[in-house]
Design a protein around this motif. Structure first.
Motif, PDB file in Angstrom:
ATOM      1  N   SER A 163      32.360  76.281  -5.893  1.00 16.66           N
ATOM      2  CA  SER A 163      31.777  75.537  -4.784  1.00 16.66           C
ATOM      3  C   SER A 163      32.623  75.663  -3.522  1.00 16.66           C
ATOM      4  CB  SER A 163      31.637  74.054  -5.147  1.00 16.66           C
ATOM      5  OG  SER A 163      32.910  73.430  -5.229  1.00 16.66           O
ATOM      6  N   ARG A 164      33.761  76.347  -3.623  1.00 16.42           N
ATOM      7  CA  ARG A 164      34.617  76.552  -2.458  1.00 16.42           C
ATOM      8  C   ARG A 164      34.887  78.035  -2.276  1.00 16.42           C
ATOM      9  NH1 ARG A 164      39.978  73.600  -2.214  1.00 16.42           N
ATOM     10  NH2 ARG A 164      40.213  74.287  -4.383  1.00 16.42           N
ATOM     11  N   ARG A 165      35.172  78.393  -1.049  1.00 14.92           N
ATOM     12  CA  ARG A 165      35.603  79.759  -0.748  1.00 14.92           C
ATOM     13  C   ARG A 165      36.899  79.681   0.037  1.00 14.92           C
ATOM     14  NH1 ARG A 165      32.677  84.525   2.890  1.00 14.92           N
ATOM     15  NH2 ARG A 165      34.211  86.116   2.441  1.00 14.92           N
ATOM     16  N   CYS A 166      37.905  80.408  -0.408  1.00 14.67           N
ATOM     17  CA  CYS A 166      39.194  80.447   0.260  1.00 14.67           C
ATOM     18  C   CYS A 166      39.425  81.855   0.788  1.00 14.67           C
ATOM     19  CB  CYS A 166      40.316  80.048  -0.693  1.00 14.67           C
ATOM     20  SG  CYS A 166      40.212  78.318  -1.197  1.00 14.67           S
ATOM     21  N   GLN A 167      39.764  81.950   2.054  1.00 13.71           N
ATOM     22  CA  GLN A 167      39.877  83.251   2.706  1.00 13.71           C
ATOM     23  C   GLN A 167      41.095  83.258   3.619  1.00 13.71           C
ATOM     24  OE1 GLN A 167      36.648  84.105   5.381  1.00 13.71           O
ATOM     25  NE2 GLN A 167      37.087  86.298   5.472  1.00 13.71           N
ATOM     26  N   VAL A 168      42.030  84.185   3.358  1.00 15.04           N
ATOM     27  CA  VAL A 168      43.158  84.387   4.247  1.00 15.04           C
ATOM     28  C   VAL A 168      42.706  85.307   5.372  1.00 15.04           C
ATOM     29  CG1 VAL A 168      45.469  85.368   4.489  1.00 15.04           C
ATOM     30  CG2 VAL A 168      44.892  84.030   2.459  1.00 15.04           C
ATOM     31  N   VAL A 169      42.893  84.870   6.609  1.00 16.50           N
ATOM     32  CA  VAL A 169      42.465  85.667   7.761  1.00 16.50           C
ATOM     33  C   VAL A 169      43.659  85.948   8.662  1.00 16.50           C
ATOM     34  CG1 VAL A 169      40.109  84.797   7.717  1.00 16.50           C
ATOM     35  CG2 VAL A 169      41.812  83.631   9.099  1.00 16.50           C
ATOM     36  N   SER A 170      43.650  87.144   9.226  1.00 14.38           N
ATOM     37  CA  SER A 170      44.679  87.548  10.174  1.00 14.38           C
ATOM     38  C   SER A 170      44.222  87.172  11.583  1.00 14.38           C
ATOM     39  CB  SER A 170      44.914  89.057  10.086  1.00 14.38           C
ATOM     40  OG  SER A 170      45.754  89.503  11.140  1.00 14.38           O
ATOM     41  N   LEU A 171      45.093  86.507  12.335  1.00 11.88           N
ATOM     42  CA  LEU A 171      44.816  86.136  13.714  1.00 11.88           C
ATOM     43  C   LEU A 171      45.866  86.752  14.626  1.00 11.88           C
ATOM     44  CD1 LEU A 171      44.003  82.352  13.150  1.00 11.88           C
ATOM     45  CD2 LEU A 171      42.361  84.213  13.417  1.00 11.88           C
ATOM     46  N   TYR A 172      45.492  87.008  15.873  1.00 12.04           N
ATOM     47  CA  TYR A 172      46.385  87.653  16.844  1.00 12.04           C
ATOM     48  C   TYR A 172      46.896  88.991  16.298  1.00 12.04           C
ATOM     49  CZ  TYR A 172      46.370  82.887  18.678  1.00 12.04           C
ATOM     50  OH  TYR A 172      45.982  81.654  19.147  1.00 12.04           O
ATOM     51  N   ARG A 173      46.039  89.679  15.523  1.00 13.31           N
ATOM     52  CA  ARG A 173      46.364  90.983  14.943  1.00 13.31           C
ATOM     53  C   ARG A 173      47.692  90.933  14.190  1.00 13.31           C
ATOM     54  NH1 ARG A 173      42.642  94.695  15.888  1.00 13.31           N
ATOM     55  NH2 ARG A 173      41.080  94.076  17.419  1.00 13.31           N
ATOM     56  N   GLY A 174      47.799  89.938  13.314  1.00 14.01           N
ATOM     57  CA  GLY A 174      48.968  89.820  12.452  1.00 14.01           C
ATOM     58  C   GLY A 174      50.010  88.851  12.942  1.00 14.01           C
ATOM     59  N   GLY A 175      49.806  88.256  14.125  1.00 15.25           N
ATOM     60  CA  GLY A 175      50.762  87.281  14.624  1.00 15.25           C
ATOM     61  C   GLY A 175      50.730  85.981  13.840  1.00 15.25           C
ATOM     62  N   GLN A 176      49.569  85.633  13.320  1.00 14.07           N
ATOM     63  CA  GLN A 176      49.407  84.471  12.457  1.00 14.07           C
ATOM     64  C   GLN A 176      48.487  84.836  11.296  1.00 14.07           C
ATOM     65  OE1 GLN A 176      47.742  81.201  14.647  1.00 14.07           O
ATOM     66  NE2 GLN A 176      49.653  80.696  15.702  1.00 14.07           N
ATOM     67  N   PHE A 177      48.660  84.119  10.199  1.00 12.83           N
ATOM     68  CA  PHE A 177      47.734  84.196   9.079  1.00 12.83           C
ATOM     69  C   PHE A 177      47.365  82.767   8.709  1.00 12.83           C
ATOM     70  CE2 PHE A 177      49.972  88.184   8.882  1.00 12.83           C
ATOM     71  CZ  PHE A 177      49.006  89.094   8.503  1.00 12.83           C
ATOM     72  N   LYS A 178      46.069  82.522   8.572  1.00  9.02           N
ATOM     73  CA  LYS A 178      45.586  81.188   8.221  1.00  9.02           C
ATOM     74  C   LYS A 178      44.715  81.270   6.969  1.00  9.02           C
ATOM     75  CE  LYS A 178      47.383  79.049  11.807  1.00  9.02           C
ATOM     76  NZ  LYS A 178      46.606  78.291  12.796  1.00  9.02           N
ATOM     77  N   LEU A 179      44.807  80.229   6.166  1.00  7.66           N
ATOM     78  CA  LEU A 179      43.927  80.085   5.015  1.00  7.66           C
ATOM     79  C   LEU A 179      42.763  79.201   5.427  1.00  7.66           C
ATOM     80  CD1 LEU A 179      43.253  80.390   1.961  1.00  7.66           C
ATOM     81  CD2 LEU A 179      44.606  78.299   1.599  1.00  7.66           C
ATOM     82  N   TYR A 180      41.564  79.772   5.433  1.00  4.43           N
ATOM     83  CA  TYR A 180      40.354  79.034   5.751  1.00  4.43           C
ATOM     84  C   TYR A 180      39.672  78.642   4.440  1.00  4.43           C
ATOM     85  CZ  TYR A 180      40.278  79.794  10.803  1.00  4.43           C
ATOM     86  OH  TYR A 180      40.556  79.758  12.148  1.00  4.43           O
ATOM     87  N   THR A 181      39.422  77.348   4.280  1.00  6.18           N
ATOM     88  CA  THR A 181      38.751  76.845   3.082  1.00  6.18           C
ATOM     89  C   THR A 181      37.367  76.335   3.465  1.00  6.18           C
ATOM     90  OG1 THR A 181      40.872  76.195   2.118  1.00  6.18           O
ATOM     91  CG2 THR A 181      38.888  75.241   1.141  1.00  6.18           C
ATOM     92  N   TYR A 182      36.368  76.834   2.777  1.00  3.46           N
ATOM     93  CA  TYR A 182      34.978  76.494   3.064  1.00  3.46           C
ATOM     94  C   TYR A 182      34.347  75.763   1.877  1.00  3.46           C
ATOM     95  CZ  TYR A 182      35.296  80.159   6.678  1.00  3.46           C
ATOM     96  OH  TYR A 182      35.656  80.937   7.749  1.00  3.46           O
ATOM     97  N   ARG A 183      33.439  74.860   2.178  1.00  5.11           N
ATOM     98  CA  ARG A 183      32.518  74.339   1.163  1.00  5.11           C
ATOM     99  C   ARG A 183      31.365  75.317   1.106  1.00  5.11           C
ATOM    100  NH1 ARG A 183      29.846  72.971  -2.555  1.00  5.11           N
ATOM    101  NH2 ARG A 183      29.406  70.850  -3.278  1.00  5.11           N
ATOM    102  N   ARG A 184      31.129  75.856  -0.069  1.00  3.07           N
ATOM    103  CA  ARG A 184      30.191  76.968  -0.226  1.00  3.07           C
ATOM    104  C   ARG A 184      28.923  76.503  -0.933  1.00  3.07           C
ATOM    105  NH1 ARG A 184      29.480  80.811  -4.365  1.00  3.07           N
ATOM    106  NH2 ARG A 184      28.740  82.839  -3.627  1.00  3.07           N
ATOM    107  N   TYR A 185      27.776  76.892  -0.378  1.00  5.71           N
ATOM    108  CA  TYR A 185      26.478  76.555  -0.963  1.00  5.71           C
ATOM    109  C   TYR A 185      25.733  77.856  -1.277  1.00  5.71           C
ATOM    110  CZ  TYR A 185      27.681  72.031   1.021  1.00  5.71           C
ATOM    111  OH  TYR A 185      28.343  70.874   1.341  1.00  5.71           O
TER     112      TYR A 185
END
Length: 696
Positions: A163-185
């Motif tokens: 029911s959840r989706r976890c996705q590591v995304v690169s921001l600022y072309r590698g300057g930051q990495f964030k974990l985005y957690t979604y409620r998935r339907y």
């Protein structure tokens, strides 16, 4: 002119000049949105509570966007976002593309095969972990270490919770990495769609332009346990027409921008990658049109594929125009030179980051050498064939899943397998004749561009022609049956290797050259590019702080601006269109022929009802369906297009010509009430029995 050049300079390298970006500029992440700046620019009074409500009412739908508009899981998006579902639910005898989908009540809503909806619930910083994983490594080892750490983070966060989706995304072309957690339907059902002719009035001629006269809106609903999801966080429906210069916010998931590329990288885009992609898309468009013209059945089958490739080609055309615009490119060059001077003036910073511009410049020869094979054998493999995509998921999934999670290709990590399985097991219709055209085109273009002497071509074709091979694969495969796909997936590698399905055997055969093309590109190009881009990001943060926005990455963003027209080359374009303009533009000849149900309602829909508006918000592909929200947090429309001139938005923001195109809630309300009889939806939206609001 001086002001405009400065704003372009600011956008070209994410505030690389000495001052802030233009008011309308920026696809901001929700954890770094400039609330105070937006309030100053727009005269609004939004706060963090407002921001949280908007985030929780915003929805990612595949590669596009939508907004929750009721307490019972109802989502407003575009018809062209829902068109895949509409086509999957249609047959030639019951063609919802032509008639619209207008169920009499909620019981008539139908499940969209393979569609998911995701709501962003949390953002956390994992930069240290991701950067530490690749420290001291290079080439393929760097890429593998990063991929492994990403898989570990996603698995730790989501586990086996589907029911959840976890996705590591690169921001600022590698300057930051964030974990985005979604409620998935995963149970998304179609609740309403107009005729495609209503949402795409004007066809490709009007696409990426304004004025527009399209009712590009649809509703889907999220379900769990066969019941609509309770969604207390939703946008209140406001049927009043937007006013000129009214502040507006768009919340959506823009796909990708390249504003942080260096000038050397952008020259490669202009000279190599974009021309290749345009060449490929132009020929595919011709083949698909030829296929569609052969019969009514073919026209039905190919409709969505043609719309998709025409959209992609026209977007590429707009970007090419930006890359040959001397003024635009000079502004970017000036911005880069200013940034480099600032770095050079800081000896400590210069010693820390080295010369990433030089490193990236040196890589461009390898990009030019390797990109065609990587593009054709990996990222564009199969030419869009659904059967090929299913086969690739099955074969690569069988090869990857026995490995430790951290050693797999990222797309087959444990946290991402639910998405793979949902698209693989979806009961979608299959059209082998269309797949044959797509596969033959892909095989022929790959042979043409890589040349017949490339040893990889022999592996792909054997002794067959592209046309004969495509015909054999599509006529002999059984992958159109979801039960067969499930059996192979669940049977694992042994079942896949034992399969006599020709498409499965073909995918097994080509794994060595396709994987090798990917591995070489990632190790030789992507890994050192990522390292140099990280160094540039550190320099930006050191000089400009964190008050800047990253390139778009398919993650939820918020942009703001005003409802307004523009003047370009002596032509002034008004901010809004009305149904009167639609009636006047309709000639009766395709593509300017009215949708039948709109035509039948012509006398009932007030002619001065505002239909579409332009806004100065900062958007790109993927922003389709983004809810347009006023300062009170009410939904007043949905983004569905932009202009050809706006396609330069991939590389920089130009306030004079950048415009998003929105369909208004006023227009949707009028259409639901007078053309489609969707009274139960109007009641759910809280506007039942009201007359459509008119232009003021």
């Amino acid at each position: 002119m001086a002001k405009r050049l400065f704003l372009l300079c600011a956008s070209a390298t994410a505030l690389a000049c000495s001052s802030a970006a233009a008011a309308e500029e920026g696809m901001w992440t929700f954890d770094n949105f400039p609330i105070a700046q937006a309030n100053r620019d727009l005269g609004t009074n939004i706060d963090q509570t407002w921001l949280d409500r908007v985030r929780l009412a915003s929805v990612r739908i595949g590669g596009a966007s939508g907004g929750l508009v009721s307490r019972e899981g109802l989502i407003l998006t575009n018809e062209h976002v829902a068109s895949g579902c509409v086509e999957d639910l249609s047959t030639q005898e019951r063609n919802f593309v032509q008639t619209g989908f207008t169920p009499a009540n909620r019981a008539g809503e139908l499940r969209c095969p393979g569609m998911t909806a995701e709501v962003l619930t949390d953002i956390s910083d994992v930069t240290q972990r991701m950067q530490a994983a690749g420290r001291g490594l290079s080439g393929e080892a760097f890429t593998r270490a990063r991929d492994a750490e990403q898989a570990r983070i996603e698995a730790e966060a989501c586990g086996d919770d589907r029911s959840r989706r976890c996705q590591v995304v690169s921001l600022y072309r590698g300057g930051q990495f964030k974990l985005y957690t979604y409620r998935r339907y995963s149970d998304v059902r179609l609740a309403f769609a107009p005729e495609h002719r209503a949402s795409a009035f004007g066809g490709d001629l009007d696409n990426f332009s304004f004025p527009r006269f399209a009712v590009d809106a649809a509703f889907v609903r999220i379900y769990e346990n066969d019941r609509p999801v309770a969604t207390p966080n939703h946008f209140r429906w406001n049927p009043a027409p937007p006013r000129e210069n009214q502040p507006v916010f768009l919340s959506g998931s823009p796909g990708a921008t390249q504003r942080l590329l260096t000038q050397d990288q952008l020259r490669t885009v202009a000279e190599v990658t974009l021309p290749l992609e345009q060449l490929i898309n132009s020929e595919l468009r011709g083949r698909l049109i030829q296929f569609a013209q052969a019969s009514e059945e073919n026209a039905f089958i190919a409709g969505q594929a043609i719309s998709s490739v025409e959209n992609t080609y026209k977007r590429g055309y707009g970007r090419q125009q930006a890359l040959i615009d001397a003024r635009f490119m000079a502004a970017r060059q000036s911005a880069e030179e200013d940034f480099r001077r600032r770095v050079a003036a800081n000896a400590e910073l210069g010693a820390e980051i080295g010369d990433p511009w030089r490193d990236l410049s040196a890589l461009q020869g390898e990009v030019r050498r390797l990109y065609p094979a990587y593009y054709l054998l990996e990222t564009r493999a199969g030419g869009g064939s659904q059967l090929f995509n299913w086969a690739e998921d099955i074969v690569r999934g069988a090869q990857e899943r026995p490995k430790p999670n951290a050693d797999r290709l990222p797309e087959f990590g444990d946290a991402r397998l639910p998405q793979v399985e949902q698209r693989l097991f979806a009961e979608r219709p299959s059209y082998p004749t269309l797949d044959e055209v797509q596969l033959a085109w892909w095989l022929s273009k790959t042979r043409e561009i890589l040349t017949a002497d490339d040893p990889r071509i022999r592996t792909l074709l054997g002794n067959e022609s592209p046309e004969a091979l495509a015909r054999r694969l599509t006529s002999g495969t059984r992958l159109g049956d979801p039960a067969v796909r499930r059996q192979l997936w669940e049977g694992g590698l042994a079942a896949v290797q034992a399969s006599d399905d020709p498409l499965i055997q073909f995918l097994l055969r080509i794994q060595e050259p396709t994987r090798a093309a990917r591995s070489e590109y990632e190790g030789t190009v992507q890994a050192p590019t990522d390292r140099a881009s990280e160094a540039l990001a550190r320099a930006r943060f050191a000089i400009y702080g964190t008050s800047l926005y990253p390139d778009a990455t398919g993650t939820l963003r918020l942009t703001y601006g005003r409802v307004k027209g523009w003047t370009h080359q002596g032509r002034t374009v008004p901010y809004a269109t009305t149904f009167a303009g639609l009636w006047d533009r309709a000639t009766g000849a395709e593509p300017f022929d009215l949708a039948p149900r709109l035509a039948a309602a012509r006398e009932r829909i007030p002619a001065d009802t505002v239909l579409d508006v332009a806004a100065s918000t900062d958007t790109i592909g993927g922003s389709s369906g983004s809810p347009a929200v006023n300062a009170a947090g009410e939904i007043i429309g949905a983004n569905f297009d932009s202009t050809v001139l706006t396609q330069r938005n991939a590389y920089g923001y130009d306030p004079e010509v950048n415009r998003s195109v929105l369909v208004t809630t006023a227009a949707v309300t009028a259409a639901l009430q007078h053309a489609y009889g969707m009274n139960h939806l109007l009641q759910e939206l809280g506007v039942s029995g009201q007359r459509p609001a008119r232009r003021r």
